[in-house]
Each structure stands twice: as structure tokens, then as C-alpha cells.
Motif scaffolding. Sequence first.
Motif, PDB file in Angstrom:
ATOM      1  N   MET A   1       0.845  -1.200   0.000  1.00  0.00           N
ATOM      2  CA  MET A   1       0.000   0.000   0.000  1.00  0.00           C
ATOM      3  C   MET A   1       0.879   1.248   0.000  1.00  0.00           C
ATOM      4  SD  MET A   1      -2.504  -1.036   3.110  1.00  0.00           S
ATOM      5  CE  MET A   1      -2.907  -2.724   3.445  1.00  0.00           C
ATOM      6  N   ILE A   2       0.662   2.091  -0.999  1.00  0.00           N
ATOM      7  CA  ILE A   2       1.388   3.368  -1.055  1.00  0.00           C
ATOM      8  C   ILE A   2       0.400   4.453  -0.666  1.00  0.00           C
ATOM      9  CG2 ILE A   2       2.621   4.969  -2.571  1.00  0.00           C
ATOM     10  CD1 ILE A   2       3.326   2.476  -4.282  1.00  0.00           C
ATOM     11  N   LEU A   3       0.612   5.040   0.499  1.00  0.00           N
ATOM     12  CA  LEU A   3      -0.349   6.024   0.991  1.00  0.00           C
ATOM     13  C   LEU A   3       0.113   7.442   0.699  1.00  0.00           C
ATOM     14  CD1 LEU A   3      -1.138   4.609   4.576  1.00  0.00           C
ATOM     15  CD2 LEU A   3      -1.986   3.825   2.367  1.00  0.00           C
ATOM     16  N   GLY A   4      -0.804   8.245   0.167  1.00  0.00           N
ATOM     17  CA  GLY A   4      -0.575   9.676   0.091  1.00  0.00           C
ATOM     18  C   GLY A   4      -1.204  10.290   1.331  1.00  0.00           C
ATOM     19  N   GLU A   5      -1.422  11.618   1.298  1.00  0.00           N
ATOM     20  CA  GLU A   5      -2.050  12.196   2.486  1.00  0.00           C
ATOM     21  C   GLU A   5      -3.492  11.712   2.629  1.00  0.00           C
ATOM     22  OE1 GLU A   5      -1.160  16.385   2.303  1.00  0.00           O
ATOM     23  OE2 GLU A   5       0.960  15.813   2.482  1.00  0.00           O
ATOM     24  N   LYS A   6      -4.211  11.637   1.491  1.00  0.00           N
ATOM     25  CA  LYS A   6      -5.603  11.171   1.558  1.00  0.00           C
ATOM     26  C   LYS A   6      -5.859   9.996   0.620  1.00  0.00           C
ATOM     27  CE  LYS A   6      -7.966  14.828   3.719  1.00  0.00           C
ATOM     28  NZ  LYS A   6      -7.290  16.122   3.581  1.00  0.00           N
ATOM     29  N   ASP A   7      -5.019   9.906  -0.440  1.00  0.00           N
ATOM     30  CA  ASP A   7      -5.265   8.842  -1.418  1.00  0.00           C
ATOM     31  C   ASP A   7      -4.296   7.681  -1.210  1.00  0.00           C
ATOM     32  OD1 ASP A   7      -3.028  10.209  -2.134  1.00  0.00           O
ATOM     33  OD2 ASP A   7      -3.567  10.511  -4.228  1.00  0.00           O
ATOM     34  N   SER A   8      -4.417   6.642  -2.027  1.00  0.00           N
ATOM     35  CA  SER A   8      -3.517   5.482  -1.889  1.00  0.00           C
ATOM     36  C   SER A   8      -3.563   4.621  -3.145  1.00  0.00           C
ATOM     37  CB  SER A   8      -3.935   4.636  -0.684  1.00  0.00           C
ATOM     38  OG  SER A   8      -5.248   4.166  -0.865  1.00  0.00           O
TER      39      SER A   8
ATOM     40  N   ALA B   1      -1.825   8.388  13.495  1.00  0.00           N
ATOM     41  CA  ALA B   1      -2.133   8.998  12.190  1.00  0.00           C
ATOM     42  C   ALA B   1      -2.305   7.905  11.129  1.00  0.00           C
ATOM     43  CB  ALA B   1      -1.022   9.963  11.791  1.00  0.00           C
ATOM     44  N   LEU B   2      -1.461   6.877  11.204  1.00  0.00           N
ATOM     45  CA  LEU B   2      -1.573   5.771  10.238  1.00  0.00           C
ATOM     46  C   LEU B   2      -2.927   5.082  10.383  1.00  0.00           C
ATOM     47  CD1 LEU B   2      -0.203   3.967   8.093  1.00  0.00           C
ATOM     48  CD2 LEU B   2       0.712   2.580   9.962  1.00  0.00           C
ATOM     49  N   LYS B   3      -3.326   4.847  11.646  1.00  0.00           N
ATOM     50  CA  LYS B   3      -4.597   4.146  11.876  1.00  0.00           C
ATOM     51  C   LYS B   3      -5.799   4.946  11.376  1.00  0.00           C
ATOM     52  CE  LYS B   3      -5.122   2.735  16.089  1.00  0.00           C
ATOM     53  NZ  LYS B   3      -4.925   3.029  17.524  1.00  0.00           N
ATOM     54  N   SER B   4      -5.646   6.272  11.314  1.00  0.00           N
ATOM     55  CA  SER B   4      -6.805   7.058  10.868  1.00  0.00           C
ATOM     56  C   SER B   4      -6.739   7.423   9.378  1.00  0.00           C
ATOM     57  CB  SER B   4      -6.967   8.309  11.734  1.00  0.00           C
ATOM     58  OG  SER B   4      -5.782   9.046  11.679  1.00  0.00           O
ATOM     59  N   HIS B   5      -5.711   6.913   8.670  1.00  0.00           N
ATOM     60  CA  HIS B   5      -5.637   7.167   7.220  1.00  0.00           C
ATOM     61  C   HIS B   5      -6.859   6.524   6.538  1.00  0.00           C
ATOM     62  CE1 HIS B   5      -4.318   6.890   3.047  1.00  0.00           C
ATOM     63  NE2 HIS B   5      -3.477   7.874   3.335  1.00  0.00           N
ATOM     64  N   PRO B   6      -7.450   7.214   5.522  1.00  0.00           N
ATOM     65  CA  PRO B   6      -8.669   6.683   4.885  1.00  0.00           C
ATOM     66  C   PRO B   6      -8.529   5.271   4.308  1.00  0.00           C
ATOM     67  CG  PRO B   6      -8.100   8.865   4.024  1.00  0.00           C
ATOM     68  CD  PRO B   6      -7.046   8.512   5.004  1.00  0.00           C
ATOM     69  N   MET B   7      -7.292   4.841   4.009  1.00  0.00           N
ATOM     70  CA  MET B   7      -7.098   3.471   3.495  1.00  0.00           C
ATOM     71  C   MET B   7      -7.127   2.457   4.645  1.00  0.00           C
ATOM     72  SD  MET B   7      -6.217   1.427   1.004  1.00  0.00           S
ATOM     73  CE  MET B   7      -6.081  -0.337   1.267  1.00  0.00           C
ATOM     74  N   ILE B   8      -6.635   2.865   5.808  1.00  0.00           N
ATOM     75  CA  ILE B   8      -6.438   1.918   6.912  1.00  0.00           C
ATOM     76  C   ILE B   8      -7.641   1.892   7.860  1.00  0.00           C
ATOM     77  CG2 ILE B   8      -4.925   1.339   8.880  1.00  0.00           C
ATOM     78  CD1 ILE B   8      -3.502   1.097   6.162  1.00  0.00           C
ATOM     79  N   ALA B   9      -8.203   3.085   8.147  1.00  0.00           N
ATOM     80  CA  ALA B   9      -9.248   3.180   9.184  1.00  0.00           C
ATOM     81  C   ALA B   9     -10.403   2.181   8.984  1.00  0.00           C
ATOM     82  CB  ALA B   9      -9.764   4.616   9.265  1.00  0.00           C
ATOM     83  N   PRO B  10     -10.925   2.025   7.744  1.00  0.00           N
ATOM     84  CA  PRO B  10     -12.052   1.092   7.587  1.00  0.00           C
ATOM     85  C   PRO B  10     -11.672  -0.359   7.878  1.00  0.00           C
ATOM     86  CG  PRO B  10     -11.791   2.498   5.645  1.00  0.00           C
ATOM     87  CD  PRO B  10     -10.596   2.719   6.484  1.00  0.00           C
ATOM     88  N   LEU B  11     -10.387  -0.680   7.768  1.00  0.00           N
ATOM     89  CA  LEU B  11      -9.973  -2.071   7.992  1.00  0.00           C
ATOM     90  C   LEU B  11      -9.984  -2.440   9.478  1.00  0.00           C
ATOM     91  CD1 LEU B  11      -6.943  -2.230   5.495  1.00  0.00           C
ATOM     92  CD2 LEU B  11      -9.207  -3.233   5.180  1.00  0.00           C
ATOM     93  N   ILE B  12      -9.839  -1.425  10.353  1.00  0.00           N
ATOM     94  CA  ILE B  12      -9.763  -1.736  11.792  1.00  0.00           C
ATOM     95  C   ILE B  12     -10.927  -1.114  12.577  1.00  0.00           C
ATOM     96  CG2 ILE B  12      -7.258  -2.138  11.942  1.00  0.00           C
ATOM     97  CD1 ILE B  12      -6.888   0.775  12.698  1.00  0.00           C
ATOM     98  N   GLU B  13     -11.851  -0.517  11.845  1.00  0.00           N
ATOM     99  CA  GLU B  13     -12.976   0.170  12.496  1.00  0.00           C
ATOM    100  C   GLU B  13     -13.751  -0.778  13.429  1.00  0.00           C
ATOM    101  OE1 GLU B  13     -15.680   1.884   9.678  1.00  0.00           O
ATOM    102  OE2 GLU B  13     -17.089   2.360  11.302  1.00  0.00           O
ATOM    103  N   GLY B  14     -14.086  -0.282  14.606  1.00  0.00           N
ATOM    104  CA  GLY B  14     -14.886  -1.073  15.546  1.00  0.00           C
ATOM    105  C   GLY B  14     -14.069  -2.055  16.378  1.00  0.00           C
ATOM    106  N   GLY B  15     -12.751  -2.147  16.102  1.00  0.00           N
ATOM    107  CA  GLY B  15     -11.902  -3.075  16.865  1.00  0.00           C
ATOM    108  C   GLY B  15     -11.542  -2.502  18.231  1.00  0.00           C
ATOM    109  N   THR B  16     -11.141  -3.389  19.127  1.00  0.00           N
ATOM    110  CA  THR B  16     -10.717  -2.912  20.452  1.00  0.00           C
ATOM    111  C   THR B  16      -9.249  -3.262  20.683  1.00  0.00           C
ATOM    112  OG1 THR B  16     -11.566  -4.966  21.372  1.00  0.00           O
ATOM    113  CG2 THR B  16     -12.970  -3.025  21.612  1.00  0.00           C
TER     114      THR B  16
END
Length: 432
Positions: free
Chosen positions: A80-87, A254-269
Amino acid sequence: MLRDYNKTDVIVVGAGPAGVSCAITLARAGKEVVLIERGAFAGSKNVFGGAIYTQPTKEIFPNFETEAPVERRNIAHNFMILGEKDSTTISYRNDDNVSYSVIRGKFDRWAAEEAKKAGVTLVEETVVRSLIKNGTTVVGVQTELEDYYADIVVLADGVNSLLAKQIKLRKEIEPKDVALSVKEVIKLDKNIINQRFNLQDEQGAIGEIFGGPMLGMLGLGFMYTNKDSVTIGLGITLNDLVENNYRPFEILEALKSHPMIAPLIEGGTLEEYSAHLIPEGGYKKVPKLCDNGVMVVGDAGMLVNNLHWEGTNLAMISGKLAAETAIDALNSGNFSRRTLSLYERKLKETFVLKDLKTYKDLMDVMHQRQKAFLSYYLKKINSFFEMFTSVNSIPKKENYHKFIKSIFTDRKISELFKDAWAIIRLLWSILV
Ligand SMILES: Cc1cc2nc3c(=O)[nH]c(=O)nc-3n(C[C@H](O)[C@H](O)[C@H](O)COP(=O)(O)OP(=O)(O)OC[C@H]3O[C@@H](n4cnc5c(N)ncnc54)[C@H](O)[C@@H]3O)c2cc1C
């Protein structure tokens, strides 16, 4: 039990993959081994991403796939190559059993139990404070409680290896030769993981993450799927962190809240949080790996291939080769540096030192051109796809021309030449 009071054939310090592999190989050959681990149990202090690799692990534990507490069989590698908002993500899928995700607290404990079954004496909750020498030869170890003696001592005490430093086999690690890694294990329902990562049953996915909040830093992020949790973390060279006053925990947030990553871990504890160092010096920083009566294996010998995220396999195979050398030495009754240097020669003949040698110039090039390769070109990859997917009534040819022109206007031509020259030099050193 030990032959004489506190005297054995081999003492191994550290029950990580290197130490356990060394100890079990010796015990299977009928040698007396004491394996000393400072943690409450093997694995309790160990941190990694992470995946263990099937082929090398089978060399030590032939039935581990069915007997060990593995999490998932990795079938997908997502780059995964992440930009500020895109990837941009490149995904490679193949159900070829190359690696399994594991939780070290469980896997290392199981591996140490296997070593015990093979005859290894495991001493836990015991810190080796120093090495005992007779003249120039290491003859034992000093713990908080008592001294243990052996014909050979194997140091498998991990990246910091205070013991190797103590006997001057190794120098203090420079901050540019080590990465600080922070990671979280996030609990999530198994079915949600399967849905989000496009997996079935026990299949797993590995994420290798470039850019995002790490743009321009000499560091990478990683994600691994476990049975019912996801591991996410990053590693950044220590000198980058110190010089720029970066806080690794904030970068991870910041990594966890990136638009590419956040949906993958959303709702986790959050289940677990940890930090650890990773050797990054490569071939040029591998220290002397033996001396009279002593050998150094795994991370203690800086044996990590950081480009490929390989460490446990180098640890296991170096542990096995040190054990085979020790078996020959015990059979001949000669524990001199000369005899034990067979271990270094064996390492040179295997992928362990061959691979590190292949990438011997990688870190120098990355240190010199990190802003180019870990920021400028990553952004350009994302902006290429932004251009390619855009629909804005501008003729495509104009879009292409604008993109190509931007390559030469956003970065000085002299710097582009230096980047190209660095890549040619690097490829030359890797391939020739
Ligand atoms: C965040 C992170 C992610 C990683 N991801 C991967 C991955 O996905 N795949 C991979 O192959 N590798 C990965 N690695 C690298 C891998 O974890 C290491 O290369 C590997 O664990 C090295 O094994 P080792 O046995 O040499 O050292 P360690 O696993 O560090 O074990 C050393 C042991 O020695 C013990 N010890 C230390 N000092 C003493 C003492 N004085 N007395 C007694 N006991 C002592 C410790 O408690 C520990 O149990 C990763 C590393 C990190 C930090």
C-alpha cells in the motif's frame, strides 16, 4: 539434568526463535543444553509483526503447521502506497503456504515446550547478567542467582545483546542502524476480518505500508491478520525519530486514521500495545559472530533482512548452524575460535549472509535519498493514478503531458539524475 553440578555441554541465552532452534538441534543430537530466558515464559517479552516462514520453520519443527499455535496462512501481500488522503495498492495473492501469522507469546512458548520435550533444560525468569571467562575463553554465565558453566555459550539474546557487547564482539548500535517499532493488536471478529481483507476460513493477509504519515521518513508500516485480531504497526530508524523529534505513537495514530487503513480496523478494540527495536544495519554491521567458547545467533548478530521483513528465519537457521558447529566442536573437544568459526563459514554459504550481502548497499542509498524514494516518488505514483482515473473533460493527452512535465518541474533535473544514478548503483550491487 546437568552432568556435573552447574556444568553442561552448551548454554543458550535467550528463548526466541534463534535460541530455541539452537537448543533443540543440540538436544536432538544428544547434547546437554541449558536454555536460559529472562521472561516469565518464552515469548512473554518478544515482539514482532509478524509472519514466520514455512520452509525454514519446517527445518526445525517439521510438523509445526498442524501442531503449533499458528494464526492464519498468509495468501495475500498488499503493498500500500499512501498519500495524504489517497492510496495505491498492489495486491499479490497466492495460496502457496509461504508464511503464517503467529502471536509470539503463544508460538515461542510452544516452541520452547518442544525443546523441553527433546531434552533441553529450560530455565525461565532468569536474566544472564554477564559471561564468565577463563582467560580469553567464555566458560559460563552469571545469573542473579547462580553461575552456570558450559563448554560453549551461544548468545541468542536479541537485538540489544548486552552480552556480545560485554565481550567486545559487538559495538554499541548506532541510531541509524536500528528501527524503533511500535505496534498494536486490535481485536476484531473473525468474519469481519475475512470480509474486510477478502479472505476465507484461516487465510491471512499481510500489508506492507509506504508513505502516509511516514512520508519522507526512513520507515515502513505493516499489517497482519491473526485469527480474531489485526496487528498494525510501523518501524522508523531511530536517528530519524530523534533528529526530527517524531513521536512513534502519534505516527501510528495517524496511520490508523488514514482513509485506506481506518475502515480495515474500524470497531476493533485494543488488545495489546508494544514497542521493540529491529536491527537495520545489514551486512556491513554484522559483528564478529564467534570467539573462544562463544557464538552469536539471530538478532544478537544483526541477522535481519529488513527489505523482506525476514528475521525469524535468519534467527532459526543461524541457531541451527551454530548448534551443528557446537556438535562438531563437542565431538572433537575443541572450543577455540578457530573451530567455532566454522559457524561463520556455514552462514556465508547459506541465504542468511548471502541475502544480507546482496542488499549490503541498500541502507546507505536509502539514507542518502530517503526524501526522494520515500516521499517524492511515492507521491508521484499516487498522482499518476489520480491523473489516470480522473474524468474532467480535459483531453487525456493534455493530462499526460501535464503529469510528465510535473516530474521535471517538481524536482530539480540534477536531483532526478542523482536518483537515477542511485537506483542504477543499487541494482548493480544487488544483481551483479
Ligand atoms: C515489530 C517487529 C516486526 C517484525 N516482523 C517480523 C516478521 O513479520 N517476520 C520475521 O521473520 N521477523 C520479523 N521481525 C524480526 C524478528 O522478530 C526477529 O528477527 C526475531 O525475533 C529474532 O529472533 P531472536 O531469537 O534472535 O531474538 P528475540 O526474538 O528478540 O529473542 C531474544 C530472547 O532473549 C531473551 N533475553 C534477552 N536478554 C537476555 C538475558 N540477558 N538473559 C536471558 N534471556 C535474555 C529475550 O527475553 C528473548 O526471549 C520483526 C521484528 C519487530 C520488532
